[in-house]
Design a protein around this motif. Structure first.
Motif, PDB file in Angstrom:
ATOM      1  N   VAL A  62      38.357  48.859  26.394  1.00 26.78           N
ATOM      2  CA  VAL A  62      38.107  47.468  26.777  1.00 26.78           C
ATOM      3  C   VAL A  62      39.249  47.001  27.670  1.00 26.78           C
ATOM      4  O   VAL A  62      40.419  47.221  27.353  1.00 26.78           O
ATOM      5  N   VAL A  63      38.907  46.375  28.788  1.00 26.28           N
ATOM      6  CA  VAL A  63      39.915  45.808  29.684  1.00 26.28           C
ATOM      7  C   VAL A  63      40.272  44.416  29.189  1.00 26.28           C
ATOM      8  O   VAL A  63      39.416  43.535  29.094  1.00 26.28           O
ATOM      9  N   ARG A  64      41.555  44.227  28.863  1.00 27.34           N
ATOM     10  CA  ARG A  64      42.002  42.932  28.350  1.00 27.34           C
ATOM     11  C   ARG A  64      42.658  42.068  29.419  1.00 27.34           C
ATOM     12  O   ARG A  64      42.559  40.862  29.386  1.00 27.34           O
ATOM     13  N   ASP A  65      43.365  42.695  30.377  1.00 29.13           N
ATOM     14  CA  ASP A  65      44.067  41.904  31.384  1.00 29.13           C
ATOM     15  C   ASP A  65      44.187  42.743  32.651  1.00 29.13           C
ATOM     16  O   ASP A  65      44.318  43.971  32.590  1.00 29.13           O
ATOM     17  N   ILE A  66      44.196  42.070  33.812  1.00 33.83           N
ATOM     18  CA  ILE A  66      44.344  42.728  35.109  1.00 33.83           C
ATOM     19  C   ILE A  66      45.391  41.975  35.908  1.00 33.83           C
ATOM     20  O   ILE A  66      45.319  40.751  36.046  1.00 33.83           O
ATOM     21  N   GLN A  67      46.367  42.697  36.445  1.00 36.27           N
ATOM     22  CA  GLN A  67      47.412  42.126  37.273  1.00 36.27           C
ATOM     23  C   GLN A  67      47.440  42.857  38.615  1.00 36.27           C
ATOM     24  O   GLN A  67      47.178  44.058  38.673  1.00 36.27           O
ATOM     25  N   PHE A  68      47.787  42.127  39.678  1.00 39.04           N
ATOM     26  CA  PHE A  68      47.850  42.714  41.020  1.00 39.04           C
ATOM     27  C   PHE A  68      49.253  42.576  41.577  1.00 39.04           C
ATOM     28  O   PHE A  68      49.924  41.562  41.384  1.00 39.04           O
ATOM     29  N   ASN A  69      49.705  43.599  42.292  1.00 39.67           N
ATOM     30  CA  ASN A  69      51.014  43.578  42.955  1.00 39.67           C
ATOM     31  C   ASN A  69      50.842  43.943  44.406  1.00 39.67           C
ATOM     32  O   ASN A  69      49.990  44.659  44.805  1.00 39.67           O
TER      33      ASN A  69
ATOM     34  N   ASN B 272      38.300  33.579  44.249  1.00 36.92           N
ATOM     35  CA  ASN B 272      38.673  32.281  43.691  1.00 36.92           C
ATOM     36  C   ASN B 272      39.405  32.443  42.360  1.00 36.92           C
ATOM     37  O   ASN B 272      40.325  31.685  42.058  1.00 36.92           O
ATOM     38  N   ASN B 273      38.994  33.407  41.557  1.00 35.52           N
ATOM     39  CA  ASN B 273      39.643  33.650  40.268  1.00 35.52           C
ATOM     40  C   ASN B 273      40.841  34.583  40.393  1.00 35.52           C
ATOM     41  O   ASN B 273      41.789  34.494  39.620  1.00 35.52           O
ATOM     42  N   TYR B 274      40.775  35.521  41.309  1.00 28.03           N
ATOM     43  CA  TYR B 274      41.844  36.500  41.528  1.00 28.03           C
ATOM     44  C   TYR B 274      42.267  36.483  42.996  1.00 28.03           C
ATOM     45  O   TYR B 274      41.916  37.370  43.760  1.00 28.03           O
ATOM     46  N   PRO B 275      43.043  35.476  43.427  1.00 27.71           N
ATOM     47  CA  PRO B 275      43.413  35.402  44.849  1.00 27.71           C
ATOM     48  C   PRO B 275      44.325  36.545  45.302  1.00 27.71           C
ATOM     49  O   PRO B 275      44.316  36.931  46.461  1.00 27.71           O
ATOM     50  N   LYS B 276      45.090  37.142  44.393  1.00 29.66           N
ATOM     51  CA  LYS B 276      45.995  38.236  44.754  1.00 29.66           C
ATOM     52  C   LYS B 276      45.254  39.547  44.990  1.00 29.66           C
ATOM     53  O   LYS B 276      45.826  40.494  45.522  1.00 29.66           O
ATOM     54  N   ALA B 277      43.992  39.620  44.612  1.00 30.04           N
ATOM     55  CA  ALA B 277      43.237  40.866  44.753  1.00 30.04           C
ATOM     56  C   ALA B 277      43.019  41.228  46.219  1.00 30.04           C
ATOM     57  O   ALA B 277      42.915  42.408  46.558  1.00 30.04           O
TER      58      ALA B 277
ATOM     59  N   VAL C   1      35.971  43.608  51.720  1.00 30.46           N
ATOM     60  CA  VAL C   1      35.393  42.274  51.517  1.00 30.46           C
ATOM     61  C   VAL C   1      33.881  42.422  51.607  1.00 30.46           C
ATOM     62  O   VAL C   1      33.354  42.940  52.593  1.00 30.46           O
ATOM     63  N   LEU C   2      33.175  41.980  50.571  1.00 31.07           N
ATOM     64  CA  LEU C   2      31.720  42.121  50.511  1.00 31.07           C
ATOM     65  C   LEU C   2      31.070  41.049  51.371  1.00 31.07           C
ATOM     66  O   LEU C   2      31.415  39.874  51.292  1.00 31.07           O
ATOM     67  N   LYS C   3      30.100  41.447  52.169  1.00 27.53           N
ATOM     68  CA  LYS C   3      29.480  40.542  53.136  1.00 27.53           C
ATOM     69  C   LYS C   3      28.024  40.224  52.833  1.00 27.53           C
ATOM     70  O   LYS C   3      27.363  39.584  53.631  1.00 27.53           O
ATOM     71  N   SER C   4      27.497  40.686  51.709  1.00 29.43           N
ATOM     72  CA  SER C   4      26.090  40.416  51.419  1.00 29.43           C
ATOM     73  C   SER C   4      25.870  40.313  49.921  1.00 29.43           C
ATOM     74  O   SER C   4      26.717  40.677  49.117  1.00 29.43           O
ATOM     75  N   GLY C   5      24.710  39.807  49.560  1.00 21.44           N
ATOM     76  CA  GLY C   5      24.307  39.734  48.159  1.00 21.44           C
ATOM     77  C   GLY C   5      24.947  38.589  47.403  1.00 21.44           C
ATOM     78  O   GLY C   5      25.495  37.649  47.982  1.00 21.44           O
ATOM     79  N   PHE C   6      24.870  38.684  46.094  1.00 19.49           N
ATOM     80  CA  PHE C   6      25.416  37.637  45.236  1.00 19.49           C
ATOM     81  C   PHE C   6      26.942  37.641  45.241  1.00 19.49           C
ATOM     82  O   PHE C   6      27.568  36.668  44.870  1.00 19.49           O
ATOM     83  N   SER C   7      27.542  38.742  45.639  1.00 18.70           N
ATOM     84  CA  SER C   7      29.002  38.873  45.625  1.00 18.70           C
ATOM     85  C   SER C   7      29.619  38.564  46.981  1.00 18.70           C
ATOM     86  O   SER C   7      30.706  39.049  47.288  1.00 18.70           O
ATOM     87  N   TYR C   8      28.954  37.789  47.801  1.00 18.36           N
ATOM     88  CA  TYR C   8      29.439  37.492  49.143  1.00 18.36           C
ATOM     89  C   TYR C   8      30.836  36.875  49.076  1.00 18.36           C
ATOM     90  O   TYR C   8      31.069  35.911  48.353  1.00 18.36           O
ATOM     91  N   GLY C   9      31.776  37.434  49.815  1.00 15.52           N
ATOM     92  CA  GLY C   9      33.138  36.926  49.862  1.00 15.52           C
ATOM     93  C   GLY C   9      34.057  37.544  48.812  1.00 15.52           C
ATOM     94  O   GLY C   9      35.267  37.370  48.880  1.00 15.52           O
ATOM     95  N   ASN C  10      33.522  38.238  47.848  1.00 12.16           N
ATOM     96  CA  ASN C  10      34.348  38.909  46.848  1.00 12.16           C
ATOM     97  C   ASN C  10      34.965  40.159  47.451  1.00 12.16           C
ATOM     98  O   ASN C  10      34.548  40.633  48.501  1.00 12.16           O
ATOM     99  N   VAL C  11      35.952  40.705  46.757  1.00 10.58           N
ATOM    100  CA  VAL C  11      36.592  41.922  47.232  1.00 10.58           C
ATOM    101  C   VAL C  11      36.354  43.057  46.238  1.00 10.58           C
ATOM    102  O   VAL C  11      36.287  42.833  45.025  1.00 10.58           O
ATOM    103  N   ARG C  12      36.202  44.247  46.777  1.00  7.45           N
ATOM    104  CA  ARG C  12      36.060  45.446  45.953  1.00  7.45           C
ATOM    105  C   ARG C  12      37.197  46.385  46.302  1.00  7.45           C
ATOM    106  O   ARG C  12      37.390  46.737  47.461  1.00  7.45           O
ATOM    107  N   LEU C  13      37.954  46.763  45.293  1.00  5.81           N
ATOM    108  CA  LEU C  13      39.095  47.645  45.489  1.00  5.81           C
ATOM    109  C   LEU C  13      38.651  49.100  45.397  1.00  5.81           C
ATOM    110  O   LEU C  13      37.852  49.461  44.538  1.00  5.81           O
TER     111      LEU C  13
END
Length: 191
Positions: free
Chosen positions: A184-191, A160-165, A129-141
């Motif tokens: 090109v990435v067309r779609d992303i799914q999480f399990n 907010n857009n990808y809650p399953k991430a 979970v990112l704690k700084s910058g413009f991406s605060y609160g986003n997740v990086r896998l």
């Protein structure tokens, strides 16, 4: 004497004037519209399409720099006589207008015309979970074996857009091979 002067090349109307008189003062020119389109629509499209394309930041920067500068090899006289551009406008039209629009069109062509598609699944090693910058609160896998380590934008997700991430064990990417050779990435799914 009049016959000789009739066949002489004419110079642009503002060429022999002092520099202060060569600058447009409040006049709108077609080049200004092109610069605004390139600045906002062109650069915006390049940013969005580059995030969807599997391409490094260094590579897209090189292509953008080349597209912004390659028409500057045309002699100024042609710009002046044919397009009625001033010296500064020649540079700005190429850097702010033509370059970003050209790269955006090429990236859009690569994004829209795909030769084949494949589905790739990556195992998630950790979720940060990112704690700084413009991406605060986003997740990086972080994927196992360091896969996609150089493509940070394709591993960073807004919760907010990808809650399953946030709770993902695997990430499945639908990737298409673009006509210009970039995936090109067309779609992303999480399990």
């Amino acid at each position: 004497m009049k016959e000789i002067q009739k066949h002489k090349k004419r110079k642009a109307s503002f060429q022999n004037k002092p520099v202060e008189d060569q600058i447009r003062k409040g006049e709108w020119h077609w080049s200004h519209t092109l610069m605004l389109i390139g600045l906002f629509i062109g650069f915006g499209s390049v940013v969005w399409l580059a995030n969807q394309t599997i391409i490094t930041l260094w590579e897209i920067s090189r292509y953008l720099l080349f597209a912004c500068c390659f028409l500057l090899v045309i002699p100024y006289r042609i710009y002046r006589d044919k397009f009625q551009l001033e010296r500064l406008e020649v540079i700005l039209v190429n850097v702010l207008g033509i370059g970003p629009i050209l790269i955006a069109v090429l990236l859009a062509l690569n994004f829209l015309v795909l030769t084949e598609r494949e589905v790739v699944t990556y195992d998630v090693e950790s979720v940060n979970v990112l704690k700084s910058g413009f991406s605060y609160g986003n997740v990086r896998l972080e994927f196992k074996n360091g896969e996609m380590s150089d493509l940070i934008s394709l591993r960073t997700f807004d919760v907010n857009n990808y809650p399953k991430a946030r709770y993902a064990k695997t990430a499945t990417y639908e990737i298409g091979h673009g006509i210009l050779g970039y995936d090109v990435v067309r779609d992303i799914q999480f399990n």
